[in-house]
Design a protein around this motif. Structure first.
Motif, PDB file in Angstrom:
ATOM      1  N   ILE A  52      34.216  13.028  -3.919  1.00 18.80           N
ATOM      2  CA  ILE A  52      34.231  11.672  -4.486  1.00 18.80           C
ATOM      3  C   ILE A  52      35.560  11.055  -4.067  1.00 18.80           C
ATOM      4  N   SER A  53      35.546  10.428  -2.904  1.00 24.02           N
ATOM      5  CA  SER A  53      36.786   9.885  -2.354  1.00 24.02           C
ATOM      6  C   SER A  53      37.015   8.429  -2.739  1.00 24.02           C
ATOM      7  N   TRP A  54      36.042   7.810  -3.396  1.00 21.41           N
ATOM      8  CA  TRP A  54      36.158   6.408  -3.779  1.00 21.41           C
ATOM      9  C   TRP A  54      35.326   6.174  -5.024  1.00 21.41           C
ATOM     10  N   SER A  55      35.863   5.372  -5.911  1.00 22.39           N
ATOM     11  CA  SER A  55      35.076   4.903  -7.054  1.00 22.39           C
ATOM     12  C   SER A  55      35.603   3.529  -7.449  1.00 22.39           C
ATOM     13  N   TRP A  56      34.755   2.781  -8.089  1.00 23.33           N
ATOM     14  CA  TRP A  56      35.114   1.453  -8.563  1.00 23.33           C
ATOM     15  C   TRP A  56      34.408   1.247  -9.896  1.00 23.33           C
ATOM     16  N   LEU A  57      35.159   0.820 -10.886  1.00 26.63           N
ATOM     17  CA  LEU A  57      34.660   0.625 -12.241  1.00 26.63           C
ATOM     18  C   LEU A  57      34.035   1.909 -12.795  1.00 26.63           C
ATOM     19  N   GLY A  58      34.553   3.043 -12.351  1.00 28.65           N
ATOM     20  CA  GLY A  58      34.085   4.330 -12.841  1.00 28.65           C
ATOM     21  C   GLY A  58      32.848   4.866 -12.159  1.00 28.65           C
ATOM     22  N   PHE A  59      32.362   4.194 -11.125  1.00 29.47           N
ATOM     23  CA  PHE A  59      31.156   4.632 -10.416  1.00 29.47           C
ATOM     24  C   PHE A  59      31.506   5.021  -8.988  1.00 29.47           C
ATOM     25  N   SER A  60      30.965   6.149  -8.549  1.00 25.65           N
ATOM     26  CA  SER A  60      31.175   6.597  -7.172  1.00 25.65           C
ATOM     27  C   SER A  60      30.284   5.784  -6.231  1.00 25.65           C
ATOM     28  N   MET A  61      30.526   5.927  -4.945  1.00 23.44           N
ATOM     29  CA  MET A  61      29.763   5.160  -3.964  1.00 23.44           C
ATOM     30  C   MET A  61      28.249   5.407  -4.071  1.00 23.44           C
ATOM     31  N   PRO A  62      27.780   6.671  -4.167  1.00 23.03           N
ATOM     32  CA  PRO A  62      26.331   6.838  -4.286  1.00 23.03           C
ATOM     33  C   PRO A  62      25.762   6.293  -5.603  1.00 23.03           C
ATOM     34  N   GLN A  63      26.573   6.230  -6.643  1.00 25.15           N
ATOM     35  CA  GLN A  63      26.103   5.617  -7.881  1.00 25.15           C
ATOM     36  C   GLN A  63      25.898   4.114  -7.682  1.00 25.15           C
ATOM     37  N   TRP A  64      26.817   3.477  -6.965  1.00 21.76           N
ATOM     38  CA  TRP A  64      26.640   2.065  -6.639  1.00 21.76           C
ATOM     39  C   TRP A  64      25.400   1.869  -5.769  1.00 21.76           C
ATOM     40  N   LEU A  65      25.239   2.760  -4.797  1.00 22.27           N
ATOM     41  CA  LEU A  65      24.076   2.640  -3.907  1.00 22.27           C
ATOM     42  C   LEU A  65      22.774   2.860  -4.656  1.00 22.27           C
ATOM     43  N   LEU A  66      22.776   3.749  -5.642  1.00 23.84           N
ATOM     44  CA  LEU A  66      21.581   3.939  -6.461  1.00 23.84           C
ATOM     45  C   LEU A  66      21.197   2.615  -7.122  1.00 23.84           C
ATOM     46  N   GLY A  67      22.178   1.930  -7.690  1.00 23.79           N
ATOM     47  CA  GLY A  67      21.912   0.630  -8.310  1.00 23.79           C
ATOM     48  C   GLY A  67      21.437  -0.400  -7.305  1.00 23.79           C
ATOM     49  N   ILE A  68      22.081  -0.429  -6.143  1.00 24.31           N
ATOM     50  CA  ILE A  68      21.707  -1.399  -5.107  1.00 24.31           C
ATOM     51  C   ILE A  68      20.284  -1.139  -4.625  1.00 24.31           C
ATOM     52  N   PHE A  69      19.975   0.117  -4.307  1.00 27.90           N
ATOM     53  CA  PHE A  69      18.629   0.434  -3.832  1.00 27.90           C
ATOM     54  C   PHE A  69      17.585   0.198  -4.928  1.00 27.90           C
ATOM     55  N   ALA A  70      17.931   0.476  -6.186  1.00 32.10           N
ATOM     56  CA  ALA A  70      16.994   0.231  -7.292  1.00 32.10           C
ATOM     57  C   ALA A  70      16.694  -1.261  -7.415  1.00 32.10           C
ATOM     58  N   VAL A  71      17.727  -2.101  -7.297  1.00 32.02           N
ATOM     59  CA  VAL A  71      17.512  -3.557  -7.348  1.00 32.02           C
ATOM     60  C   VAL A  71      16.664  -4.005  -6.161  1.00 32.02           C
ATOM     61  N   LEU A  72      16.954  -3.479  -4.974  1.00 33.79           N
ATOM     62  CA  LEU A  72      16.161  -3.835  -3.796  1.00 33.79           C
ATOM     63  C   LEU A  72      14.696  -3.431  -3.968  1.00 33.79           C
ATOM     64  N   ALA A  73      14.455  -2.236  -4.486  1.00 33.22           N
ATOM     65  CA  ALA A  73      13.076  -1.781  -4.704  1.00 33.22           C
ATOM     66  C   ALA A  73      12.387  -2.644  -5.767  1.00 33.22           C
ATOM     67  N   ALA A  74      13.112  -2.982  -6.826  1.00 32.13           N
ATOM     68  CA  ALA A  74      12.540  -3.818  -7.885  1.00 32.13           C
ATOM     69  C   ALA A  74      12.181  -5.206  -7.355  1.00 32.13           C
ATOM     70  N   LEU A  75      13.044  -5.761  -6.506  1.00 30.98           N
ATOM     71  CA  LEU A  75      12.743  -7.073  -5.919  1.00 30.98           C
ATOM     72  C   LEU A  75      11.526  -7.009  -5.008  1.00 30.98           C
ATOM     73  N   ALA A  76      11.425  -5.939  -4.221  1.00 25.71           N
ATOM     74  CA  ALA A  76      10.245  -5.775  -3.361  1.00 25.71           C
ATOM     75  C   ALA A  76       8.987  -5.679  -4.225  1.00 25.71           C
ATOM     76  N   LEU A  77       9.051  -4.893  -5.296  1.00 27.75           N
ATOM     77  CA  LEU A  77       7.902  -4.776  -6.202  1.00 27.75           C
ATOM     78  C   LEU A  77       7.565  -6.123  -6.845  1.00 27.75           C
ATOM     79  N   LEU A  78       8.584  -6.870  -7.233  1.00 25.85           N
ATOM     80  CA  LEU A  78       8.356  -8.191  -7.822  1.00 25.85           C
ATOM     81  C   LEU A  78       7.613  -9.091  -6.835  1.00 25.85           C
TER      82      LEU A  78
END
Length: 176
Positions: free
Chosen positions: A136-162
């Motif tokens: 874990i070489s980077w974090s922002w607001l307490g979230f690591s990079m893959p945690q941010w990407l999980l949120g980003i990909f989840a939003v992208l998938a939700a928008l596609a589903l919408l």
């Protein structure tokens, strides 16, 4: 609440597809900034998540080129959903490596793309892994990079589903 008809029209607009494509390209540029400007080596899971992001970007480009063609636009929507969903799964696996390290469950150090899609050979500056998945070489607001990407990909998938749901509802209304 935005009416379904407006969402339907937006799902067929060049603006929607351009936003998806350019937003994905920006995220890839940020990843390369982390790699080359901040000297953070991408691990194999990072590289796979980049590939999923490129999948979203390519789906966006296909939709951008022909937003009014039902076959291509719907194909782009399905590609967007598939790539974003794969990104969610990859980010979850990466988070597991980071927060539950185990000598028995480690990611590989080499990318294993299919022969017909050897991204690590074709474009090693973007897809060659050289880092450790558990780092874990980077974090922002307490979230690591893959945690941010999980949120980003989840939003992208939700928008596609919408957008898929909006198109289905509009198609059902037209037939009624």
């Amino acid at each position: 609440m935005v009416p379904v008809s407006r969402l339907q029209a937006f799902s067929h607009s060049r603006l929607a597809w351009a936003s998806l494509t350019l937003g994905s390209a920006l995220l890839l540029a940020i990843a390369l900034f982390f790699q080359y400007a901040l000297d953070m080596a991408p691990c194999v899971m990072c590289v796979y998540q980049r590939a999923a992001l490129v999948g979203v970007m390519l789906a966006g480009a296909l939709g951008w080129l022909s937003p009014r063609c039902p076959v291509l636009s719907n194909l782009a929507l399905l590609g967007w959903l598939a790539a974003a969903s794969k990104g969610v799964l990859l980010a979850k696996e990466h988070i597991h490596y980071q927060f539950h390290p185990s000598p028995f469950a480690k990611c590989t150090t080499t990318a294993e793309f299919p022969r017909w899609l050897a991204l690590d050979s074709w474009l090693p500056s973007v897809f060659h892994p050289s880092g450790d998945c558990a780092d874990i070489s980077w974090s922002w607001l307490g979230f690591s990079m893959p945690q941010w990407l999980l949120g980003i990909f989840a939003v992208l998938a939700a928008l596609a589903l919408l957008f898929i749901m909006v198109r289905l509802v509009s198609a059902i209304k037209r037939e009624a």
